[in-house]
Motif scaffolding. Structure first.
Motif, PDB file in Angstrom:
ATOM      1  N   ASP A 225      -0.253  11.021  -1.675  1.00 36.53           N
ATOM      2  CA  ASP A 225      -0.819  10.298  -0.530  1.00 36.53           C
ATOM      3  C   ASP A 225      -1.622   9.073  -0.945  1.00 36.53           C
ATOM      4  OD1 ASP A 225      -2.997  11.564  -1.659  1.00 36.53           O
ATOM      5  OD2 ASP A 225      -3.492  12.788   0.092  1.00 36.53           O
ATOM      6  N   LEU A 226      -1.480   8.640  -2.198  1.00 35.83           N
ATOM      7  CA  LEU A 226      -2.174   7.428  -2.623  1.00 35.83           C
ATOM      8  C   LEU A 226      -1.350   6.706  -3.680  1.00 35.83           C
ATOM      9  CD1 LEU A 226      -3.762   7.613  -5.690  1.00 35.83           C
ATOM     10  CD2 LEU A 226      -4.875   9.460  -4.469  1.00 35.83           C
ATOM     11  N   ILE A 227      -1.591   5.407  -3.793  1.00 38.07           N
ATOM     12  CA  ILE A 227      -1.012   4.574  -4.848  1.00 38.07           C
ATOM     13  C   ILE A 227      -2.184   4.015  -5.640  1.00 38.07           C
ATOM     14  CG2 ILE A 227       0.391   2.549  -5.403  1.00 38.07           C
ATOM     15  CD1 ILE A 227       2.067   4.625  -4.088  1.00 38.07           C
ATOM     16  N   ALA A 228      -2.186   4.225  -6.954  1.00 40.77           N
ATOM     17  CA  ALA A 228      -3.317   3.760  -7.761  1.00 40.77           C
ATOM     18  C   ALA A 228      -2.917   3.705  -9.231  1.00 40.77           C
ATOM     19  CB  ALA A 228      -4.532   4.677  -7.596  1.00 40.77           C
ATOM     20  N   GLY A 229      -3.637   2.898  -9.994  1.00 43.11           N
ATOM     21  CA  GLY A 229      -3.448   2.812 -11.433  1.00 43.11           C
ATOM     22  C   GLY A 229      -4.785   2.698 -12.126  1.00 43.11           C
ATOM     23  N   ALA A 230      -4.811   2.957 -13.424  1.00 39.07           N
ATOM     24  CA  ALA A 230      -6.053   2.873 -14.180  1.00 39.07           C
ATOM     25  C   ALA A 230      -5.779   2.410 -15.600  1.00 39.07           C
ATOM     26  CB  ALA A 230      -6.766   4.227 -14.207  1.00 39.07           C
ATOM     27  N   VAL A 231      -6.745   1.687 -16.160  1.00 35.72           N
ATOM     28  CA  VAL A 231      -6.732   1.268 -17.563  1.00 35.72           C
ATOM     29  C   VAL A 231      -8.034   1.745 -18.193  1.00 35.72           C
ATOM     30  CG1 VAL A 231      -6.713  -0.680 -19.179  1.00 35.72           C
ATOM     31  CG2 VAL A 231      -5.327  -0.770 -17.090  1.00 35.72           C
ATOM     32  N   LEU A 253      -8.255  -1.457  -6.620  1.00 32.79           N
ATOM     33  CA  LEU A 253      -8.160  -0.231  -5.836  1.00 32.79           C
ATOM     34  C   LEU A 253      -9.104  -0.281  -4.646  1.00 32.79           C
ATOM     35  CD1 LEU A 253      -6.787   2.576  -5.860  1.00 32.79           C
ATOM     36  CD2 LEU A 253      -8.796   3.434  -7.087  1.00 32.79           C
ATOM     37  N   SER A 254      -8.635   0.187  -3.495  1.00 36.58           N
ATOM     38  CA  SER A 254      -9.478   0.230  -2.304  1.00 36.58           C
ATOM     39  C   SER A 254     -10.431   1.424  -2.376  1.00 36.58           C
ATOM     40  CB  SER A 254      -8.620   0.351  -1.043  1.00 36.58           C
ATOM     41  OG  SER A 254      -8.072   1.657  -0.939  1.00 36.58           O
ATOM     42  N   PRO A 255     -11.585   1.351  -1.705  1.00 36.39           N
ATOM     43  CA  PRO A 255     -12.511   2.488  -1.701  1.00 36.39           C
ATOM     44  C   PRO A 255     -11.886   3.768  -1.147  1.00 36.39           C
ATOM     45  CG  PRO A 255     -13.619   0.511  -0.921  1.00 36.39           C
ATOM     46  CD  PRO A 255     -12.169   0.160  -1.046  1.00 36.39           C
ATOM     47  N   PHE A 256     -11.068   3.655  -0.114  1.00 36.54           N
ATOM     48  CA  PHE A 256     -10.473   4.865   0.459  1.00 36.54           C
ATOM     49  C   PHE A 256      -9.516   5.526  -0.528  1.00 36.54           C
ATOM     50  CE2 PHE A 256      -7.220   7.007   3.182  1.00 36.54           C
ATOM     51  CZ  PHE A 256      -8.036   8.049   3.587  1.00 36.54           C
TER      52      PHE A 256
END
Length: 403
Positions: A225-231, A253-256
């Motif tokens: 239910d979300l799209i996100a990435g991290a480094v 990334l959005s807060p939600f």
């Protein structure tokens, strides 16, 4: 490989529980004692006067000014992910590709050379090829992951070695510590897409890698239910990524979405244990099927890869592939369309089980170039009952026999 006690041997769960469930980053006292931190859904933060604003603008990387830079909800997730990966700094992005492009854009310039090790995520390869065409980046691909092959691919202009381990579709495992030592000797930056393993099962920074990338859309979010990435990297390396690729390219990334990711992290240890338990049972079933060959999961690695796995991995996730003997597109299509519980979907890492194949019916020459068999099928094992998953696969094999 006996993986039944791998979690316990490496203490993966207790380490993650300490970080994920800790209130260290959550500052409950600032939010009326709320056990679940609120979503700070704002685009900007106002200052008490203009002088305060001017002062803050000189420290934009550390102050809450504009949510494209820092946001409290996003920062909570970033600090947890940095601790999980044993890194100094983390920045989250609007997608996994946002994170990947940020790393590549911040570390490569025109005429630089990058070595891509193992089977790499398709959109990453597409981006590299676009950068080669538009910006003059040069690249080499080392599919076998062999250290000698990587060493032979190094040029005077090589600036980065980019790895996936296990590799996309083929699930090949490479020796991260050895690659890190080779790169360090040549002053080459190392980066890895660690999405398959998650920080629970593999911590590349502790093995000498410089940069770790995650598609948080997958296991870290865990609920589709979300799209996100991290480094995740050092403070020093993060400066260039933050100033250019995060701030100016703007895929933040959005807060939600950050709040959803924080919620997903709460259950990461228990979800990953269930994924591992389920995948073991499904693989044991597939071993009994005469139609199946080359089951590709690190738990079935040969002796050489098992030695590497014991050094660098703490457990196994639920994504793997297998080949249908003498399979082609028609066989793959029949098998996939005969499944009911396994849904056809391109992502993975959620609660639901998914099935796809890289064979699209028109790309078999490209598959052959990547050492991918035309009968390969990829399964993402979710949270359902293994008995139900096996029954669904049984139905698909019966459909093949009925043709």
């Amino acid at each position: 490989m006996d993986i039944s006690n791998l979690f316990l041997e490496n203490n993966a769960f207790s380490d993650a529980d300490n970080i994920i469930c800790s209130g260290h980053e959550e500052q409950h006292e600032n939010y009326f004692g709320a056990v679940s931190p609120p979503i700070i859904q704002t685009s900007l933060f106002v200052q008490k006067n203009y002088q305060a604003y001017c002062d803050d603008m000189q420290h934009e990387a550390e102050r809450f000014i504009y949510s494209r830079g820092l946001n409290p909800t996003v920062q909570m997730v970033e600090e947890k992910l940095a601790r999980l990966e044993r890194g100094e700094a983390c920045r989250c992005f609007a997608s996994g590709m946002g994170a990947i492009s940020a790393v590549l854009m911040a570390n490569l310039s025109s005429n630089d050379h990058i070595i891509l090790v193992n089977n790499i995520y398709g959109p990453t390869m597409a981006l590299i090829k676009l950068m080669a065409k538009k910006f003059g980046i040069h690249y080499s691909v080392v599919l076998d992951g062999n250290l000698e092959s990587i060493a032979n691919a190094i040029h005077a202009t090589t600036r980065m070695i980019y790895v996936e381990s296990p590799g996309t579709m083929t699930m090949n495992v490479v020796d991260l510590a050895a690659i890190a030592r080779l790169a360090s000797a040549h002053n080459i930056t190392t980066a890895i897409d660690n999405t398959w393993a998650t920080p629970l099962f593999q911590k590349p920074l502790t093995l000498g890698f410089d940069i770790v990338i995650h598609s948080c859309t997958k296991y870290l979010g865990g609920h589709s239910d979300l799209i996100a990435g991290a480094v995740v990297t050092s403070h020093e390396r993060m400066i260039a990524i933050r100033d250019f690729s995060h701030q100016l390219l703007g895929a933040v990334l959005s807060p939600f979405a950050a709040w959803l990711l924080l919620r997903g992290l709460r259950t990461l240890p228990v979800r990953m244990q269930r994924h591992q338990e389920n995948v073991v049972q499904v693989i044991e079933y597939l071993k009994t099927r005469p139609e199946v060959e080359n089951i590709r999961h690190p738990s079935l690695a040969d002796a050489a890869q098992r030695a590497i796995i014991r050094k660098q991995m703490f457990g196994f996730s639920g994504l793997f592939s297998f080949e249908i003997r003498d399979g082609g597109f028609a066989t793959v299509k029949t098998f996939i369309d005969s499944c009911q519980l396994f849904k056809v979907g391109c992502s993975w890492g959620g609660y639901e089980s998914l099935i796809i194949s890289p064979n699209r019916g028109y790309n078999e020459p490209a598959l052959a170039a990547d050492n991918i068999a035309p009968g390969l099928i990829r399964l993402s094992i979710g949270q359902e009952s293994p008995a139900m998953l096996i029954a669904d696969l049984d139905t698909a094999f019966a459909a093949l026999s009925a043709r």
